[in-house]
Design an enzyme around this catalytic site. Structure first.
Site, PDB file in Angstrom:
ATOM      1  CB  CYS A 180      -0.903  -0.049   1.230  1.00 17.80           C
ATOM      2  SG  CYS A 180      -1.723   1.492   1.648  1.00 17.80           S
ATOM      3  CB  CYS A 216       0.431   1.632   4.073  1.00 21.09           C
ATOM      4  SG  CYS A 216      -1.293   1.116   4.012  1.00 21.09           S
TER       5      CYS A 216
END
Length: 118
Positions: A30, A33
């Site tokens: 991600c 992230c």
């Protein structure tokens, strides 16, 4: 304090045995992230009295499902064992500091009284 890795086995204990716990639900693939990770780590270094924990949603799929995670990153904040904040999306450093301040200032006795009367 540096961030800790949190698994299903230690989740409840961590949440209930610490006054304030911030949890970052993330995955290695991600992009947002990975952008949020250093912001979260820097905040953990500044706020050593708060537990900053990370849950790898790939490794802990059951925990992520139980927490209702549908988008990552998702930040959750717990105070005195209660969920008091949950928001998907990578926060900028200033917004994370605002969350920390709001959680610190939250009067849990008042919040529980208001929840009972609602």
């Amino acid at each position: 304090m540096s961030t800790i890795d949190l698994t299903a086995a230690g989740f409840e204990t961590t949440i209930t045995e610490n006054e304030i716990v911030l949890v970052d639900f993330w995955a290695s693939w991600c992009g947002p992230c990975r952008m949020f990770a250093p912001i979260f780590a820097a905040a953990s270094d500044r706020h050593t009295d708060i537990v900053f924990a990370k849950v790898d949603t790939e490794a802990e799929q059951g925990l992520a499902a139980a927490a209702g995670i549908t988008s990552i990153p998702t930040l959750m904040a717990f105070k005195d064992g209660s969920l008091v904040f949950s928001q998907p999306g990578a926060l900028p450093a200033q917004a994370l500091e605002q969350v920390v301040a709001a959680v610190r200032e939250l009067d849990m006795a008042k919040a529980r009284r208001e929840a009972r009367s609602a």
